[in-house]
Scaffold this motif. Structure first.
Motif, PDB file in Angstrom:
ATOM      1  N   VAL A   1      -2.154  15.024 -18.037  1.00 21.25           N
ATOM      2  CA  VAL A   1      -2.648  13.913 -17.221  1.00 21.25           C
ATOM      3  C   VAL A   1      -1.885  13.730 -15.909  1.00 21.25           C
ATOM      4  O   VAL A   1      -2.442  13.265 -14.919  1.00 21.25           O
ATOM      5  N   ASN A   2      -0.591  14.086 -15.903  1.00 25.84           N
ATOM      6  CA  ASN A   2       0.227  13.720 -14.754  1.00 25.84           C
ATOM      7  C   ASN A   2       0.066  14.721 -13.614  1.00 25.84           C
ATOM      8  O   ASN A   2       0.152  15.926 -13.820  1.00 25.84           O
ATOM      9  N   LEU A   3      -0.148  14.238 -12.419  1.00 19.50           N
ATOM     10  CA  LEU A   3      -0.305  15.144 -11.268  1.00 19.50           C
ATOM     11  C   LEU A   3       0.870  15.068 -10.309  1.00 19.50           C
ATOM     12  O   LEU A   3       1.360  16.090  -9.832  1.00 19.50           O
ATOM     13  N   PHE A   4       1.315  13.850  -9.982  1.00 20.22           N
ATOM     14  CA  PHE A   4       2.290  13.691  -8.906  1.00 20.22           C
ATOM     15  C   PHE A   4       3.619  13.126  -9.374  1.00 20.22           C
ATOM     16  O   PHE A   4       4.330  12.447  -8.624  1.00 20.22           O
ATOM     17  N   GLY A   5       3.933  13.417 -10.637  1.00 15.63           N
ATOM     18  CA  GLY A   5       5.232  13.005 -11.166  1.00 15.63           C
ATOM     19  C   GLY A   5       5.165  11.610 -11.777  1.00 15.63           C
ATOM     20  O   GLY A   5       4.306  10.797 -11.448  1.00 15.63           O
ATOM     21  N   HIS A   6       6.119  11.370 -12.693  1.00 19.54           N
ATOM     22  CA  HIS A   6       6.224  10.058 -13.330  1.00 19.54           C
ATOM     23  C   HIS A   6       6.832   9.077 -12.332  1.00 19.54           C
ATOM     24  O   HIS A   6       7.649   9.449 -11.482  1.00 19.54           O
ATOM     25  N   CYS A   7       6.446   7.820 -12.480  1.00 19.19           N
ATOM     26  CA  CYS A   7       6.959   6.755 -11.598  1.00 19.19           C
ATOM     27  C   CYS A   7       6.814   7.120 -10.127  1.00 19.19           C
ATOM     28  O   CYS A   7       7.755   6.960  -9.336  1.00 19.19           O
ATOM     29  N   ASN A   8       5.645   7.599  -9.773  1.00 18.20           N
ATOM     30  CA  ASN A   8       5.409   7.971  -8.371  1.00 18.20           C
ATOM     31  C   ASN A   8       5.394   6.701  -7.513  1.00 18.20           C
ATOM     32  O   ASN A   8       4.609   5.788  -7.777  1.00 18.20           O
ATOM     33  N   PRO A   9       6.238   6.633  -6.491  1.00 21.29           N
ATOM     34  CA  PRO A   9       6.346   5.380  -5.723  1.00 21.29           C
ATOM     35  C   PRO A   9       5.015   4.937  -5.111  1.00 21.29           C
ATOM     36  O   PRO A   9       4.728   3.747  -5.041  1.00 21.29           O
ATOM     37  N   ARG A  10       4.183   5.880  -4.677  1.00 26.72           N
ATOM     38  CA  ARG A  10       2.935   5.484  -4.010  1.00 26.72           C
ATOM     39  C   ARG A  10       1.924   4.906  -5.008  1.00 26.72           C
ATOM     40  O   ARG A  10       1.233   3.935  -4.724  1.00 26.72           O
ATOM     41  N   ILE A  11       1.845   5.529  -6.189  1.00 28.44           N
ATOM     42  CA  ILE A  11       0.897   4.996  -7.192  1.00 28.44           C
ATOM     43  C   ILE A  11       1.447   3.671  -7.736  1.00 28.44           C
ATOM     44  O   ILE A  11       0.702   2.706  -7.927  1.00 28.44           O
ATOM     45  N   ASN A  12       2.767   3.615  -7.949  1.00 28.61           N
ATOM     46  CA  ASN A  12       3.388   2.353  -8.382  1.00 28.61           C
ATOM     47  C   ASN A  12       3.023   1.219  -7.418  1.00 28.61           C
ATOM     48  O   ASN A  12       2.636   0.123  -7.833  1.00 28.61           O
ATOM     49  N   ALA A  13       3.169   1.491  -6.114  1.00 28.86           N
ATOM     50  CA  ALA A  13       2.938   0.435  -5.112  1.00 28.86           C
ATOM     51  C   ALA A  13       1.480  -0.009  -5.132  1.00 28.86           C
ATOM     52  O   ALA A  13       1.178  -1.204  -5.025  1.00 28.86           O
ATOM     53  N   ALA A  14       0.562   0.945  -5.274  1.00 23.41           N
ATOM     54  CA  ALA A  14      -0.870   0.592  -5.276  1.00 23.41           C
ATOM     55  C   ALA A  14      -1.192  -0.289  -6.485  1.00 23.41           C
ATOM     56  O   ALA A  14      -1.906  -1.295  -6.355  1.00 23.41           O
ATOM     57  N   ILE A  15      -0.651   0.073  -7.650  1.00 21.94           N
ATOM     58  CA  ILE A  15      -0.939  -0.723  -8.850  1.00 21.94           C
ATOM     59  C   ILE A  15      -0.316  -2.118  -8.716  1.00 21.94           C
ATOM     60  O   ILE A  15      -0.940  -3.133  -9.042  1.00 21.94           O
ATOM     61  N   ALA A  16       0.924  -2.165  -8.196  1.00 19.47           N
ATOM     62  CA  ALA A  16       1.595  -3.460  -8.031  1.00 19.47           C
ATOM     63  C   ALA A  16       0.789  -4.343  -7.087  1.00 19.47           C
ATOM     64  O   ALA A  16       0.589  -5.537  -7.345  1.00 19.47           O
ATOM     65  N   ASP A  17       0.278  -3.763  -6.022  1.00 19.24           N
ATOM     66  CA  ASP A  17      -0.525  -4.519  -5.061  1.00 19.24           C
ATOM     67  C   ASP A  17      -1.803  -5.041  -5.732  1.00 19.24           C
ATOM     68  O   ASP A  17      -2.185  -6.202  -5.577  1.00 19.24           O
ATOM     69  N   GLN A  18      -2.439  -4.183  -6.504  1.00 22.28           N
ATOM     70  CA  GLN A  18      -3.678  -4.568  -7.183  1.00 22.28           C
ATOM     71  C   GLN A  18      -3.427  -5.692  -8.196  1.00 22.28           C
ATOM     72  O   GLN A  18      -4.246  -6.597  -8.348  1.00 22.28           O
ATOM     73  N   LEU A  19      -2.264  -5.615  -8.839  1.00 17.01           N
ATOM     74  CA  LEU A  19      -1.906  -6.631  -9.856  1.00 17.01           C
ATOM     75  C   LEU A  19      -1.935  -8.042  -9.288  1.00 17.01           C
ATOM     76  O   LEU A  19      -2.295  -8.996  -9.975  1.00 17.01           O
ATOM     77  N   GLY A  20      -1.570  -8.156  -8.017  1.00 16.96           N
ATOM     78  CA  GLY A  20      -1.535  -9.469  -7.386  1.00 16.96           C
ATOM     79  C   GLY A  20      -2.911  -9.962  -6.959  1.00 16.96           C
ATOM     80  O   GLY A  20      -3.045 -11.088  -6.482  1.00 16.96           O
ATOM     81  N   THR A  21      -3.939  -9.119  -7.091  1.00 15.59           N
ATOM     82  CA  THR A  21      -5.271  -9.487  -6.579  1.00 15.59           C
ATOM     83  C   THR A  21      -6.288  -9.641  -7.715  1.00 15.59           C
ATOM     84  O   THR A  21      -6.930 -10.669  -7.860  1.00 15.59           O
ATOM     85  N   LEU A  22      -6.447  -8.583  -8.483  1.00 16.43           N
ATOM     86  CA  LEU A  22      -7.437  -8.593  -9.575  1.00 16.43           C
ATOM     87  C   LEU A  22      -7.028  -7.533 -10.580  1.00 16.43           C
ATOM     88  O   LEU A  22      -6.922  -6.361 -10.228  1.00 16.43           O
ATOM     89  N   GLU A  23      -6.766  -7.956 -11.806  1.00 20.80           N
ATOM     90  CA  GLU A  23      -6.364  -6.970 -12.811  1.00 20.80           C
ATOM     91  C   GLU A  23      -7.567  -6.364 -13.528  1.00 20.80           C
ATOM     92  O   GLU A  23      -7.659  -5.175 -13.742  1.00 20.80           O
ATOM     93  N   HIS A  24      -8.555  -7.210 -13.858  1.00 19.77           N
ATOM     94  CA  HIS A  24      -9.722  -6.698 -14.581  1.00 19.77           C
ATOM     95  C   HIS A  24     -10.827  -7.726 -14.556  1.00 19.77           C
ATOM     96  O   HIS A  24     -10.573  -8.937 -14.606  1.00 19.77           O
ATOM     97  N   VAL A  25     -12.039  -7.265 -14.474  1.00 18.88           N
ATOM     98  CA  VAL A  25     -13.205  -8.128 -14.658  1.00 18.88           C
ATOM     99  C   VAL A  25     -14.297  -7.248 -15.261  1.00 18.88           C
ATOM    100  O   VAL A  25     -14.320  -6.035 -15.028  1.00 18.88           O
TER     101      VAL A  25
END
Ligand SMILES: Cc1ncc(COP(=O)(O)O)c(C=O)c1O
Length: 443
Positions: A61-85
């Motif tokens: 499953v992993n493409l760009f390494g574990h704890c990738n800073p760019r994917i981490n940042a995108a998820i963190a940003d999304q967390l503050g807006t909408l987690e799921h609907v």
């Protein structure tokens, strides 16, 4: 608390509370679980300072390494807006943006995205959609599915029905709908002197004969394009896909490309089917879609399929759902993954990484215990000559002692590392794997 005590306690709690996947749990009496405290890049770290090179990308499953800073940042940003609907009756930016970008990646030919969470659920959806399409088109007798010998499409009942790996399937056979298997174009099965392409052509003719005879009752052919993963990284020539596409067109049978493992650059092109210059009727994606972060899968299909469901009659619609369909965090991880592909010219860079690893691995390709060394894109595989029925478990355990996470499939050892594997890590992987081969007891 001392770190080793922490580790031991975690493993004890894990064995008491978790039924681990794809595992005979009793084996853990002799083969300990591996505790993972954290991960970064290609490395998994335990609590005691030990580390393991994740050469199988955590189940591909992993493409760009574990704890990738760019994917981490995108998820963190999304967390503050909408987690799921819920996605029935509602929509949101991450799912729309992802669908538009995936459609563009298919040249607009597969413009409709239906989401689920895991690979197997995407397979279930494609099988149901194909059958339902034919039913809506007045062809309700088209109820059967064809797959390749040795194919693997997942473990839920529908997916297992088109899977052909005995260890996973035999026990549940009484529960499964029957499906037909045609000969696999796996080039290791070619006759002496027969090229992979000629062998692929011969297998495609066998498929053609099967479709000619049974097309009235066949809804779809499902294929893992270029690499049949779980059966042992069996590789085939793209000619098979070209000829299969033509045969499916001739006999009005859908072609389902299961790119759950091969998609997102694994075989050297963004999608494996591109190498055959074809478009499937259904494209299944999962695993690398979120960079290895969150469960997400998608079934992409053509406008003609979508239109066959579009009607005033509710029952002609595709009434299938999963609670987490189109989860916003997962979709955002996926768009961050696509950003990395674009910004870092990943397909191009992978070509150099692939060449480097192939060259370093010549020590393995030439090893006297190795047969059928093969590679495509960011996948390498070979068979080890051994008489040990416990080979895969023993090799896994010895690899861990040398800081490598390798999970052989039977006697097939493979590397499927994250794309960010560096030069030093390539050397370490290859040299230590060669040392493991040197240390094997005589066959
Ligand atoms: C080609 C292919 N299809 C389907 C699946 C099933 O995916 P999941 O394990 O996410 O259900 C896999 C998993 O390895 C796979 O390799």
């Amino acid at each position: 608390m001392q770190t080793s005590t922490r580790s031991e306690l975690l493993l004890k709690r894990s064995l008491a509370a978790i039924w681990h996947p794809c595992t005979q749990m009793k084996q853990h009496e002799s083969l300990p679980l591996v505790p993972v405290a954290r991960a970064e890049g290609c490395w998994l770290h335990d609590f005691d300072g030990r580390r393991y090179l994740d050469a199988v990308s955590s189940w591909w499953v992993n493409l760009f390494g574990h704890c990738n800073p760019r994917i981490n940042a995108a998820i963190a940003d999304q967390l503050g807006t909408l987690e799921h609907v819920l996605l029935a009756g509602f929509s949101h930016e991450p799912a729309v943006a992802l669908s538009e970008r995936l459609a563009r990646a298919t040249g607009g030919r597969l413009g409709h995205c239906f989401y689920a969470s895991d690979g197997a659920s995407a397979v279930e959806i494609a099988l149901k959609m194909s059958f339902h399409y034919w039913r809506n088109m007045g062809r309700p007798r088209k109820t059967r599915f064809v797959s390749l010998a040795g194919s693997y499409h997942g473990e839920t009942l529908g997916a297992l029905a088109v899977t052909d790996v005995r260890l996973f399937k035999d026990t549940y056979a009484p529960l499964l709908i029957s499906s037909d298997q045609v000969v696999s174009p796996d080039w290791r099965l070619a006759e002496r002197g027969e090229s992979p392409r000629d062998y692929a052509g011969r297998c495609a003719q066998a498929l053609e004969r099967h479709l000619e005879q049974y097309h009235d009752v066949i809804a779809a052919l499902i294929v893992e394009p270029l690499v049949q993963g779980a059966t042992g990284m069996a590789m085939h020539d793209a000619e098979y896909l070209r000829m299969a596409r033509a045969a499916c067109d001739r006999y009005q049978v859908h072609l389902i490309a299961d790119e759950i493992m091969t998609g997102f650059g694994r075989t050297g092109t963004f999608f494996a089917h591109e190498q055959a210059g074809i478009t499937p009727d259904f494209l299944l994606l999962s695993k690398g879609i979120t960079g290895g972060y969150l469960p997400l899968s998608v079934v992409m299909t053509r406008d003609a399929v979508y239109q066959a469901f579009y009607d005033d009659d509710v029952a002609r619609g595709f009434l299938h759902s999963h609670s987490y369909t189109g989860n916003a965090l997962a979709c955002r991880a996926a768009t961050a993954t696509l950003d990395i592909f674009e910004q870092d010219r990943v397909i191009e860079v992978n070509r150099a990484t692939s060449a480097r690893l192939t060259s370093a691995a010549s020590v393995i390709a030439q090893h006297p215990r190795v047969k059928h060394f093969r590679s495509i894109g960011m996948i390498w595989a070979f068979e080890v000559e051994t008489a040990d029925p416990q080979f895969s478990q023993r090799f896994f355990a010895s690899a861990l002692e040398r800081e490598l996470l390798l999970r052989p499939l039977g006697n097939t050892v493979y590397f499927m590392p994250p794309y960010v594997i560096g030069g030093d890590e390539i050397e370490l992987l290859v040299q230590r794997c060669a040392a493991l081969l040197d240390a094997l007891p005589a066959a």
